[in-house]
Design a protein around this motif. Structure first.
Motif, short mmCIF file in Angstrom:
data_model
loop_
_atom_site.label_atom_id
_atom_site.label_comp_id
_atom_site.label_asym_id
_atom_site.label_seq_id
_atom_site.Cartn_x
_atom_site.Cartn_y
_atom_site.Cartn_z
N ALA A 182 0.69 -1.23 -0.18
CA ALA A 182 -0.21 -0.11 0.17
C ALA A 182 0.72 1.13 -0.12
N LEU A 183 2.06 1.23 0.91
CA LEU A 183 2.78 2.40 0.78
C LEU A 183 3.41 2.68 -0.49
N GLY A 184 3.79 1.57 -1.36
CA GLY A 184 4.34 1.77 -2.52
C GLY A 184 3.41 2.71 -3.56
N CYS A 185 2.33 2.53 -3.15
CA CYS A 185 1.13 3.37 -4.23
C CYS A 185 1.57 4.79 -4.10
N LEU A 186 1.94 5.39 -2.84
CA LEU A 186 2.22 6.66 -2.49
C LEU A 186 3.18 7.40 -3.45
N ARG A 187 4.02 6.18 -4.19
CA ARG A 187 5.19 6.79 -4.94
C ARG A 187 4.75 7.42 -6.27
N ILE A 188 3.31 7.31 -6.67
CA ILE A 188 2.50 7.59 -7.77
C ILE A 188 2.25 9.17 -7.61
N PRO A 189 2.61 9.97 -8.61
CA PRO A 189 2.47 11.30 -8.51
C PRO A 189 0.94 11.87 -8.31
N GLY A 190 0.72 12.67 -7.06
CA GLY A 190 -0.38 13.05 -6.83
C GLY A 190 -1.22 12.53 -5.78
N VAL A 191 -0.73 11.15 -5.47
CA VAL A 191 -1.33 10.18 -4.57
C VAL A 191 -1.18 10.45 -3.00
N ALA A 192 0.34 10.90 -2.74
CA ALA A 192 0.77 11.30 -1.29
C ALA A 192 -0.31 12.32 -0.63
N TRP A 193 -0.94 11.91 0.46
CA TRP A 193 -1.69 12.52 1.16
C TRP A 193 -2.97 13.23 0.47
N ILE A 194 -3.31 12.44 -0.40
CA ILE A 194 -4.51 12.85 -1.18
C ILE A 194 -5.72 12.60 -0.39
N GLU A 195 -5.80 11.70 0.21
CA GLU A 195 -6.93 11.46 1.36
C GLU A 195 -6.19 11.33 2.63
N TYR A 196 -6.07 12.50 3.07
CA TYR A 196 -5.46 12.48 4.62
C TYR A 196 -5.62 11.42 5.80
N THR A 197 -6.74 11.21 5.76
CA THR A 197 -7.45 10.15 6.95
C THR A 197 -6.67 9.13 6.61
N LEU A 198 -7.04 8.43 5.40
CA LEU A 198 -6.54 7.15 4.94
C LEU A 198 -4.88 7.04 5.11
N ILE A 199 -4.42 8.05 4.63
CA ILE A 199 -2.93 7.82 4.45
C ILE A 199 -2.37 7.95 5.84
N LEU A 200 -3.06 8.81 6.75
CA LEU A 200 -2.28 8.87 8.12
C LEU A 200 -2.78 7.37 8.81
N GLN A 201 -3.84 7.05 8.56
CA GLN A 201 -4.02 5.44 9.09
C GLN A 201 -2.93 4.36 8.62
N LEU A 202 -2.69 4.57 7.41
CA LEU A 202 -1.56 3.68 6.80
C LEU A 202 -0.30 3.89 7.41
N TYR A 203 0.02 4.88 7.70
CA TYR A 203 1.34 5.28 8.09
C TYR A 203 1.45 4.85 9.61
N ASN A 204 0.41 5.02 10.20
CA ASN A 204 0.16 4.58 11.75
C ASN A 204 0.14 2.98 11.92
N SER A 205 -0.40 2.50 11.05
CA SER A 205 -0.22 1.03 10.81
C SER A 205 1.21 0.35 10.72
N ILE A 206 1.70 1.20 9.81
CA ILE A 206 3.09 0.81 9.43
C ILE A 206 3.93 1.09 10.51
N ILE A 207 3.66 1.88 11.28
CA ILE A 207 4.47 2.18 12.68
C ILE A 207 4.50 1.01 13.51
N VAL A 208 3.20 0.54 13.72
CA VAL A 208 3.06 -0.34 14.61
C VAL A 208 3.49 -1.97 14.18
N SER A 209 3.38 -2.23 12.78
CA SER A 209 4.01 -3.37 12.36
C SER A 209 5.57 -3.41 12.30
#
Length: 689
Positions: A133-160
């Protein structure tokens, strides 16, 4: 399978047709029947092979086919029984180039399946999916486009990453959140794991407390790491004003309201307790209570309260501690669905509070159940492995059998420690297993921790100073126990010179119990040896510790206290009282040792026949405990043991079983002997009594 790929044909399949397809697919190796779960699991490599074959036959675009297959299998994902569809769909979707599918949909599906993987205990698979899922953020214009979803993704990665011990990777996700988060509340989880990662690497709990207080002050908590008397009085007044003369049980009526501050409060409070900063830990508990009354109860409030109850119990305030424990347990029932916090609350209650009143034997299985719950849902490696440390320490303190079952559990948890990259926990479990092996199998030097499971010198040389200090404390404690059991006076004296450098306090009740028990026994055992006179003071400190626990109602302290009294002032009365106390508590290992020591005393009294009887009983008890190496030592030393046979169980007489008669008589004898021990303790027997 070809029909499955053609979405339009699925509606014509009835249940019998679907079942036949499943069986056929299983026979062909496309599906695997799980005996445990009673359902089918896809073999992903065969799915990929089948898709390629179909693509070659139809000459269709492979990417379009994979996308269509993922859509079809995803439509089947309805409930727990069809979770395999999610795994198939996400694997197919992840194999596509980014421009063939919608990035946000890929992120959502990977996060969804990662959550399922974690709930099944597959942390590695969860981590793999989150990085897809994190790899998708490398696509131009995707990073933090949906703030809540991306915040949840980063938090999940931190825990993992934290759970897997990948602290550097966790810090990258933490930095991304601290840089892009829109509010201080959104940064809270990143701040918490920033402290956890640093502390797990350095084991510097004092620094963790300072960092935690600084972060709390960013949220206007006004906390200092060294509270003054005036500051404590001020906070006490604020708490009383909020409580308004109500008891602490008023918290049971609070409504639920998630509050991120409670998580950080619980983390800092834990480290404050570990550094014996009880004043700060108390202030944090008070602030948590005030915050809960004003804003509602957070799911981590029970952890804060049970930690505070633990500190009160450490200070001997058992009545207040039990009141706080009852409230925390009542609040925990309100978060029963939150398995992680519910299990962690119970683990602390069992291992730090209830074990001061109830026997270790009765709490072993509840602690193990907490471990299983935490392992299933928690990302906190410290809690997962810490619960097993508590489990094994309680097992040893209870004198439960040292069989193959405990050894196999130790092997499994060692493997888990390696997978989670927790070297300090790994060393602890290896010490436990080597201790068991030394007792179960004969070795040339049974008091040395040098064997199949643990090689002390090699492990210590690889550790930093902090971890080395803690490991030396633990290894010395277990070596001292082995030295007392095998009666190696040189090693006993050596370990008694090492262990007093460590504080006679511990965050783990069972660990402190095991350590102080054998420090005291060894100290009194060497009391008459030349050059060991100073050990008597250490023994008296241990005796005072168990006497205090006994007065507070600890069932675990009574047999140890009685045994210490017997070792300090050996006599027929003191040893009989100690043996009865150990037998009444079901502590087989201490009963065996007490009978052996009593036999040695009887030999000095020239009562050979009675001494031989007690040696025989001790020999059988060591076998019951699983200490076959010790039993073998007795067999070599005493020839009469070669003809020993275990007595057959007695039959009932006159309608009443001897078991009941024995139980009532032993209870009477125990009460009488225990009262005698208490009388002797007030007179403070001299070492020559």
């Amino acid at each position: 399978l070809t029909a499955l790929m053609n979405h339009g044909e699925l509606s014509s399949f009835d249940e019998s047709r679907v079942r036949k397809l499943l069986k056929d697919a299983s026979d062909e190796g496309m599906l695997l029947l799980s005996i445990e779960r009673k359902n089918y699991v896809f073999a992903h490599d065969r799915i990929r092979q089948a898709s390629l074959e179909v693509a070659a036959e139809t000459e269709d675009n492979l990417n379009e086919l994979l996308l269509h297959m993922s859509t079809v299998t995803l439509d089947f994902a309805r409930g727990r029984e069809s979770e395999w569809c999610l795994y198939v769909a996400v694997d197919l979707l992840n194999s596509l180039p980014f421009d063939e599918c919608t990035a946000i949909d890929v992120i959502k599906l990977n996060m969804r399946v990662a959550k399922v993987a974690r709930s099944r205990g597959s942390i590695g698979k969860e981590n793999e999916l989150l990085h897809k899922a994190l790899g998708c953020l490398r696509i131009p214009g995707v990073a933090w486009i949906e703030y809540t979803l991306i915040l949840q993704l980063y938090n999940s990665i931190i825990v993992s990453e934290y759970c897997l011990g990948h602290f550097d990777k966790a810090r990258l996700a933490i930095a991304a959140i601290l840089k892009n988060a829109k509010s201080m509340n959104d940064k809270m989880e990143a701040y918490v794991y920033m402290i956890l990662c640093k502390c797990d690497e350095t084991s510097d709990y004092n620094q963790a407390v300072e960092d935690g207080c600084k972060i709390l002050n960013l949220y206007d908590f006004d906390i200092t790491t060294a509270p003054t008397a005036a500051y404590i009085a001020k906070e006490s007044t604020k708490l009383n004003m909020v409580l308004r003369a109500r008891s602490i049980s008023c918290l049971l009526d609070l409504p639920m309201n998630d509050n991120p501050f409670f998580w950080l409060i619980s983390i800092v409070q834990k480290y404050a307790r570990w550094t014996s900063n009880h004043k700060l830990a108390k202030i944090l508990a008070w602030k948590g209570i005030r915050c809960a009354i004003k804003r509602g109860m957070d799911r981590r409030l029970p952890i804060i309260l049970v930690t505070h109850a633990t500190i009160l119990a450490d200070q001997g305030k058992m009545k207040t501690a039990l009141e706080m424990y009852n409230v925390s347990f009542g609040l925990a029932e309100k978060i029963h669905d939150d398995k992680e916090n519910y299990a962690f609350t119970r683990m602390l209650a069992y291992g730090c509070i209830l074990c001061r009143e109830q026997s270790f034997r009765s709490l072993v299985e509840p602690i193990f159940q907490c471990h299983k719950d935490l392992k299933l849902v928690s990302g906190n490696a410290e809690a997962i492995l810490g619960s097993m440390t508590m489990y094994f320490e309680s097992w040893f303190a209870a004198g439960l059998e040292l069989g193959l079952n405990i050894e196999s559990k130790l092997r499994l948890v060692e493997e888990l420690s390696e997978n989670l990259e927790r070297s300090s926990f790994l060393a602890t479990f290896q010490i436990f297993r080597q201790f068991v092996l030394n007792l179960r199998t004969r070795t040339a030097n049974p008091t040395e921790l040098q064997g199949e499971a643990f090689r002390e010198e090699e492990v210590l040389n690889k550790m930093n100073s902090k971890a080395r200090c803690m490991t030396v404390r633990d290894s010395s404690s277990w070596r001292l126990q082995l030295a007392f059991i095998f009666w190696d006076e040189a090693v006993m004296a050596q370990m008694l010179n090492v262990l007093p450098d460590h504080p006679l306090k511990d965050t783990s009740v069972a660990r402190l119990h095991n350590r102080l028990c054998f420090i005291g026994l060894a100290a009194f055992g060497l009391r008459k040896k030349k050059g060991c006179e100073s050990f008597s003071k250490i023994g008296k400190n241990c005796l005072n510790h168990f006497e205090s626990l006994m007065r507070l109602g600890s069932s675990n302290a009574t047999p140890v206290y009685s045994f210490l009294i017997a070792m300090k002032g050996p006599s027929r009365e003191t040893f009989n009282a100690a043996i009865l106390a150990c037998a009444h508590a079901g502590m087989t290992h201490l009963e065996a040792m007490a009978k052996e020591q009593y036999a040695l005393f009887l030999y000095t009294e020239k009562d050979v026949l009675l001494a031989n009887d007690y040696i025989t009983s001790s020999y059988l008890l060591y076998q019951d405990w699983g200490a076959h190496a010790k039993a073998s030592q007795l067999l070599q030393k005493h020839d009469f043991l070669k003809n020993t046979k275990r007595p057959a169980p007695r039959r009932p007489m006159h309608g009443k079983s001897l078991a009941k008669i024995g139980k009532s008589n032993s209870a009477y004898s125990f009460n009488r002997s225990f009262k005698m021990v208490k009388r002797m303790s007030t007179r403070r027997l001299s070492s020559t009594a």
